[in-house]
Each structure stands twice: as structure tokens, then as C-alpha cells.
Design a protein around this motif. Structure first.
Motif, PDB file in Angstrom:
ATOM      1  N   THR A  18       0.791  -1.205  -0.007  1.00  0.00           N
ATOM      2  CA  THR A  18      -0.100   0.065  -0.056  1.00  0.00           C
ATOM      3  C   THR A  18       0.883   1.326   0.081  1.00  0.00           C
ATOM      4  O   THR A  18       1.915   1.226   0.577  1.00  0.00           O
ATOM      5  CB  THR A  18      -1.028   0.021   1.253  1.00  0.00           C
ATOM      6  OG1 THR A  18      -1.766   1.035   1.125  1.00  0.00           O
ATOM      7  CG2 THR A  18      -0.252   0.065   2.457  1.00  0.00           C
ATOM      8  N   ASN A  19       0.482   2.390  -0.631  1.00  0.00           N
ATOM      9  CA  ASN A  19       1.125   3.522  -0.801  1.00  0.00           C
ATOM     10  C   ASN A  19       0.371   4.759  -0.940  1.00  0.00           C
ATOM     11  O   ASN A  19      -0.979   4.435  -1.148  1.00  0.00           O
ATOM     12  CB  ASN A  19       1.943   3.396  -1.861  1.00  0.00           C
ATOM     13  CG  ASN A  19       3.071   4.533  -1.765  1.00  0.00           C
ATOM     14  OD1 ASN A  19       3.298   5.248  -0.777  1.00  0.00           O
ATOM     15  ND2 ASN A  19       3.331   4.931  -2.916  1.00  0.00           N
ATOM     16  N   SER A  20       0.417   5.961  -0.512  1.00  0.00           N
ATOM     17  CA  SER A  20      -0.437   7.032  -0.756  1.00  0.00           C
ATOM     18  C   SER A  20       0.494   8.455  -1.110  1.00  0.00           C
ATOM     19  O   SER A  20       1.874   8.292  -1.052  1.00  0.00           O
ATOM     20  CB  SER A  20      -1.077   7.573   0.713  1.00  0.00           C
ATOM     21  OG  SER A  20       0.271   8.054   1.552  1.00  0.00           O
ATOM     22  N   VAL A  58      -4.742   6.799  -3.163  1.00  0.00           N
ATOM     23  CA  VAL A  58      -4.121   5.598  -2.291  1.00  0.00           C
ATOM     24  C   VAL A  58      -4.001   4.281  -3.264  1.00  0.00           C
ATOM     25  O   VAL A  58      -5.073   4.026  -4.015  1.00  0.00           O
ATOM     26  CB  VAL A  58      -5.600   5.247  -1.315  1.00  0.00           C
ATOM     27  CG1 VAL A  58      -5.227   3.923  -0.495  1.00  0.00           C
ATOM     28  CG2 VAL A  58      -5.880   6.646  -0.419  1.00  0.00           C
ATOM     29  N   GLU A  59      -2.966   3.614  -3.044  1.00  0.00           N
ATOM     30  CA  GLU A  59      -2.663   2.466  -3.778  1.00  0.00           C
ATOM     31  C   GLU A  59      -2.460   1.499  -2.789  1.00  0.00           C
ATOM     32  O   GLU A  59      -1.954   1.370  -1.886  1.00  0.00           O
ATOM     33  CB  GLU A  59      -1.324   2.798  -4.413  1.00  0.00           C
ATOM     34  CG  GLU A  59      -1.137   3.895  -5.470  1.00  0.00           C
ATOM     35  CD  GLU A  59       0.294   4.098  -6.141  1.00  0.00           C
ATOM     36  OE1 GLU A  59       0.895   3.316  -5.738  1.00  0.00           O
ATOM     37  OE2 GLU A  59       0.252   5.162  -6.973  1.00  0.00           O
ATOM     38  N   PHE A  60      -3.453   0.486  -3.233  1.00  0.00           N
ATOM     39  CA  PHE A  60      -3.456  -0.863  -2.481  1.00  0.00           C
ATOM     40  C   PHE A  60      -3.419  -2.114  -3.533  1.00  0.00           C
ATOM     41  O   PHE A  60      -4.325  -2.295  -4.096  1.00  0.00           O
ATOM     42  CB  PHE A  60      -4.640  -0.815  -1.739  1.00  0.00           C
ATOM     43  CG  PHE A  60      -5.044  -2.171  -1.076  1.00  0.00           C
ATOM     44  CD1 PHE A  60      -3.940  -2.923  -0.352  1.00  0.00           C
ATOM     45  CD2 PHE A  60      -6.220  -2.678  -0.583  1.00  0.00           C
ATOM     46  CE1 PHE A  60      -3.949  -3.996   0.246  1.00  0.00           C
ATOM     47  CE2 PHE A  60      -6.377  -3.799   0.051  1.00  0.00           C
ATOM     48  CZ  PHE A  60      -5.324  -4.652   0.461  1.00  0.00           C
ATOM     49  N   THR A  61      -2.445  -2.539  -3.801  1.00  0.00           N
ATOM     50  CA  THR A  61      -2.055  -3.321  -5.035  1.00  0.00           C
ATOM     51  C   THR A  61      -1.544  -4.668  -4.823  1.00  0.00           C
ATOM     52  O   THR A  61      -0.740  -4.838  -3.741  1.00  0.00           O
ATOM     53  CB  THR A  61      -1.622  -2.554  -6.271  1.00  0.00           C
ATOM     54  OG1 THR A  61      -0.097  -2.201  -5.660  1.00  0.00           O
ATOM     55  CG2 THR A  61      -2.285  -1.430  -6.561  1.00  0.00           C
ATOM     56  N   TYR A  62      -1.782  -5.660  -5.579  1.00  0.00           N
ATOM     57  CA  TYR A  62      -0.875  -6.943  -5.602  1.00  0.00           C
ATOM     58  C   TYR A  62       0.322  -6.689  -6.586  1.00  0.00           C
ATOM     59  O   TYR A  62      -0.189  -6.157  -7.978  1.00  0.00           O
ATOM     60  CB  TYR A  62      -1.610  -8.164  -5.948  1.00  0.00           C
ATOM     61  CG  TYR A  62      -2.126  -8.827  -4.608  1.00  0.00           C
ATOM     62  CD1 TYR A  62      -1.763 -10.096  -4.364  1.00  0.00           C
ATOM     63  CD2 TYR A  62      -3.139  -8.327  -3.899  1.00  0.00           C
ATOM     64  CE1 TYR A  62      -2.200 -10.760  -3.275  1.00  0.00           C
ATOM     65  CE2 TYR A  62      -3.614  -8.934  -2.793  1.00  0.00           C
ATOM     66  CZ  TYR A  62      -3.079 -10.237  -2.332  1.00  0.00           C
ATOM     67  OH  TYR A  62      -3.471 -10.811  -1.200  1.00  0.00           O
ATOM     68  N   ASP A  63       1.270  -7.015  -6.691  1.00  0.00           N
ATOM     69  CA  ASP A  63       2.368  -7.023  -7.582  1.00  0.00           C
ATOM     70  C   ASP A  63       2.397  -8.211  -8.111  1.00  0.00           C
ATOM     71  O   ASP A  63       2.876  -8.147  -9.372  1.00  0.00           O
ATOM     72  CB  ASP A  63       3.772  -6.544  -7.078  1.00  0.00           C
ATOM     73  CG  ASP A  63       3.637  -5.110  -6.141  1.00  0.00           C
ATOM     74  OD1 ASP A  63       2.875  -4.172  -6.576  1.00  0.00           O
ATOM     75  OD2 ASP A  63       3.905  -5.021  -4.982  1.00  0.00           O
ATOM     76  N   THR A  64       2.523  -9.213  -7.530  1.00  0.00           N
ATOM     77  CA  THR A  64       2.941 -10.765  -8.102  1.00  0.00           C
ATOM     78  C   THR A  64       1.808 -11.469  -7.372  1.00  0.00           C
ATOM     79  O   THR A  64       1.344 -11.656  -6.268  1.00  0.00           O
ATOM     80  CB  THR A  64       4.382 -11.060  -7.771  1.00  0.00           C
ATOM     81  OG1 THR A  64       4.544 -11.215  -6.461  1.00  0.00           O
ATOM     82  CG2 THR A  64       5.124 -10.082  -8.551  1.00  0.00           C
ATOM     83  N   LEU A  65       1.624 -12.688  -8.332  1.00  0.00           N
ATOM     84  CA  LEU A  65       0.911 -13.779  -7.692  1.00  0.00           C
ATOM     85  C   LEU A  65       1.408 -15.071  -8.450  1.00  0.00           C
ATOM     86  O   LEU A  65       0.895 -15.546  -9.419  1.00  0.00           O
ATOM     87  CB  LEU A  65      -0.483 -13.695  -7.708  1.00  0.00           C
ATOM     88  CG  LEU A  65      -1.621 -14.710  -7.076  1.00  0.00           C
ATOM     89  CD1 LEU A  65      -1.375 -14.571  -5.585  1.00  0.00           C
ATOM     90  CD2 LEU A  65      -3.011 -14.180  -7.552  1.00  0.00           C
ATOM     91  N   ASN A  66       2.307 -15.831  -7.730  1.00  0.00           N
ATOM     92  CA  ASN A  66       3.057 -16.903  -8.492  1.00  0.00           C
ATOM     93  C   ASN A  66       2.562 -18.211  -7.876  1.00  0.00           C
ATOM     94  O   ASN A  66       2.596 -18.096  -6.554  1.00  0.00           O
ATOM     95  CB  ASN A  66       4.369 -16.852  -8.514  1.00  0.00           C
ATOM     96  CG  ASN A  66       4.847 -15.442  -9.163  1.00  0.00           C
ATOM     97  OD1 ASN A  66       4.215 -15.174 -10.340  1.00  0.00           O
ATOM     98  ND2 ASN A  66       5.890 -14.729  -8.610  1.00  0.00           N
ATOM     99  N   LEU A  76      -4.009   4.654   7.013  1.00  0.00           N
ATOM    100  CA  LEU A  76      -3.874   3.485   6.069  1.00  0.00           C
ATOM    101  C   LEU A  76      -3.029   2.215   6.733  1.00  0.00           C
ATOM    102  O   LEU A  76      -3.324   1.132   6.490  1.00  0.00           O
ATOM    103  CB  LEU A  76      -3.458   4.210   4.825  1.00  0.00           C
ATOM    104  CG  LEU A  76      -4.125   5.042   4.179  1.00  0.00           C
ATOM    105  CD1 LEU A  76      -3.474   5.470   2.793  1.00  0.00           C
ATOM    106  CD2 LEU A  76      -5.644   4.522   3.707  1.00  0.00           C
ATOM    107  N   ASP A  77      -1.917   2.871   7.358  1.00  0.00           N
ATOM    108  CA  ASP A  77      -1.041   1.590   7.921  1.00  0.00           C
ATOM    109  C   ASP A  77      -1.784   0.466   8.790  1.00  0.00           C
ATOM    110  O   ASP A  77      -1.584  -0.662   8.564  1.00  0.00           O
ATOM    111  CB  ASP A  77       0.195   2.051   8.819  1.00  0.00           C
ATOM    112  CG  ASP A  77       0.930   3.057   7.735  1.00  0.00           C
ATOM    113  OD1 ASP A  77       0.726   2.775   6.536  1.00  0.00           O
ATOM    114  OD2 ASP A  77       1.830   3.768   8.098  1.00  0.00           O
ATOM    115  N   PRO A  78      -2.658   1.020   9.653  1.00  0.00           N
ATOM    116  CA  PRO A  78      -3.182  -0.078  10.468  1.00  0.00           C
ATOM    117  C   PRO A  78      -4.374  -1.111   9.678  1.00  0.00           C
ATOM    118  O   PRO A  78      -4.365  -2.286  10.080  1.00  0.00           O
ATOM    119  CB  PRO A  78      -3.922   0.855  11.626  1.00  0.00           C
ATOM    120  CG  PRO A  78      -3.433   2.140  11.647  1.00  0.00           C
ATOM    121  CD  PRO A  78      -2.787   2.417  10.269  1.00  0.00           C
ATOM    122  N   LEU A  79      -4.796  -0.491   8.709  1.00  0.00           N
ATOM    123  CA  LEU A  79      -5.705  -1.313   7.719  1.00  0.00           C
ATOM    124  C   LEU A  79      -4.810  -2.097   6.839  1.00  0.00           C
ATOM    125  O   LEU A  79      -5.407  -3.434   6.740  1.00  0.00           O
ATOM    126  CB  LEU A  79      -6.391  -0.304   6.986  1.00  0.00           C
ATOM    127  CG  LEU A  79      -7.518   0.665   7.473  1.00  0.00           C
ATOM    128  CD1 LEU A  79      -8.163   1.445   6.367  1.00  0.00           C
ATOM    129  CD2 LEU A  79      -8.597  -0.258   8.337  1.00  0.00           C
TER     130      LEU A  79
END
Length: 242
Positions: free
Chosen positions: A98-100, A124-132, A208-211
Motif C-alpha cells: 500500500t502507498n499514498s 491511495v494505492e493498494f495493489t498486488y504486484d505478483t501472484l505466483n 492507512l497503515d493499521p488497515l
């Protein structure tokens, strides 16, 4: 040099510049569309002031690999700190973050070394970068053991997707209802613009961080439910040639 020739030369000089501007605009627009931006507002119910929020969510399709042996998968699992229990010959690895990003506005207080600083917009960015997903090469594709392992790993993928979708809504709800992030109606008063930016950053992080930590814990708890002795015994019972 006549006017027509002069105008033609100016056009030749400017065409690459405007062509690049058009490409850059198209590139940015396509990037935003690929990221599936969702929009909302952070509002002050008392004053009616608000700041736009952009949400960036991304969940990739899993990438499957059948090239690694069971020892190689176990080594990979140990390095990532995500080893599954009971030596299932498969592994699901995911990377998420996550990032803001934000912009502020400000005004100077007359005759004082003070600045009024407030949030102008937030991303607000909440993303998956990889899923292998790795399934051991010890069993041929189509075999009972291969399919049982693949099915087990796909259950892990499904948990990632389900918990992530649940927390997308939690992130959106928390951001638009956040208290303590200053808007134009209630700015913070600081001695410098960098100080104001730092304080606003800390206030955003406090939301955001606690979430994100809750998401990580909830995800791990759900994944652990798949790796129980009972589920492992049921998996083993499906096939003969483990």
C-alpha cells in the motif's frame, strides 16, 4: 525569407514537441485506465469542504509454474518466509503493498512565521504486484497428485482474492471517512511547508497503515485455515502415489 517559408520552418520545429505532448497525454491516460482508478471524496460535513481521492487497486492473474522440483519449492518457500505446513508440494507466493500520494495547498499568515497547510488531493494505492503458483515437477500434469496440489494452491489464490476484495471496501470507507486529515476549512498551522507536508503524511499513514496490518493478519489467518492436519489428510487421501 518570406513569411510562408518562415511559418513552415516554425511548424517543422514545433511538430515534434506537440507530437510528444500528445503521446505523453495518451500514455498517461492509458496508464490510468489500466490501473482502474476509482474516485471518491474526503469531505468535511460541517463546512462542505472536500478533497478528491483516487483509489488504485490491482489484482493480477496468477502465473503458474511446473518447472521446479519439490526441494526447490521448499527452498523458495523458506527464503520467502511463507512455507506451507505439512510439506505440500506446491507454493503460492504473493507480493502486495500500500502507498499514498498526495498534494497539499497552503497560505502564509501575515506578519507571522506561520503557514496554513491542508490536503488538496489524495491517491491511495493498494495493489498486488505478483501472484505466483508453483506445483512440483515430481508429478506429471494431469496426474492425480498434480491436480490435487494445483487445486490446493488455487484455494490459496481464492483466499487472496476474497480477502483483498473485502479490504478494498474497507480502505475506501476508511479514507473517505478519515478524521484529522486537514482540509481547507480546518488547516494545520506550522512553521514551514515541509513540516506541514510531514504532518499530513503522518496523519494519512495513521489511517492507512493499521488497515494494511489488519489485512495482512486477516489474510494469514484465512490461509492458515487451509493448512490444517484435517485438510492435509483429505488431500493425501485423494491420490495413491505421493
Amino acid at each position: 525569407m518570406n513569411n510562408k517559408l518562415f511559418a513552415f520552418l516554425i511548424l517543422l520545429i514545433l511538430l515534434p514537441f506537440f507530437g510528444w505532448m500528445y503521446y505523453d497525454w495518451r500514455h498517461d491516460s492509458e496508464s490510468i485506465n489500466r490501473e482502474a482508478v476509482q474516485r471518491d471524496i474526503l469531505a468535511d460535513s460541517g463546512s462542505g469542504e472536500s478533497a478528491p481521492i483516487q483509489f488504485i487497486f490491482h489484482f493480477p492473474e496468477p502465473v503458474y509454474s511446473h518447472a521446479l522440483s519439490t526441494p526447490q519449492i521448499e527452498e523458495l518457500s523458506e527464503k520467502s518466509g511463507g512455507a506451507e505446513h505439512y510439506h505440500i508440494p506446491g507454493l503460492t507466493q504473493a507480493g502486495f503493498s500500500t502507498n499514498s500520494l498526495y498534494e497539499v495547498n497552503w497560505s502564509k499568515t501575515w506578519f507571522k512565521k506561520e503557514y496554513r497547510v491542508w490536503l488538496e488531493n489524495l491517491r491511495v494505492e493498494f495493489t498486488y504486484d505478483t501472484l505466483n503458483v508453483y506445483v512440483t515437477s515430481a508429478y506429471p500434469e494431469g496426474s492425480c497428485e498434480y491436480q490435487a496440489t494445483l487445486d490446493h494452491e488455487n484455494q490459496h489464490v481464492a483466499v487472496h482474492r476474497r480477502v483483498y476484495e473485502q479490504y478494498q471496501e474497507i480502505f475506501k470507507d476508511a479514507a473517505r471517512k478519515a478524521k484529522g486529515i486537514p482540509l481547507a476549512s480546518d488547516p494545520i498551522v506550522v512553521e514551514s511547508i515541509p513540516e506541514g507536508k510531514k504532518e499530513i503524511s503522518e496523519r494519512i499513514s495513521a489511517v492507512l497503515d493499521p488497515l494494511f496490518n489488519q489485512f495482512t493478519e486477516a489474510l494469514q489467518a484465512e490461509q492458515d485455515k487451509l493448512d490444517t492436519p484435517e485438510n492435509y489428510a483429505a488431500l493425501q487421501a485423494q491420490c495413491r502415489n505421493w
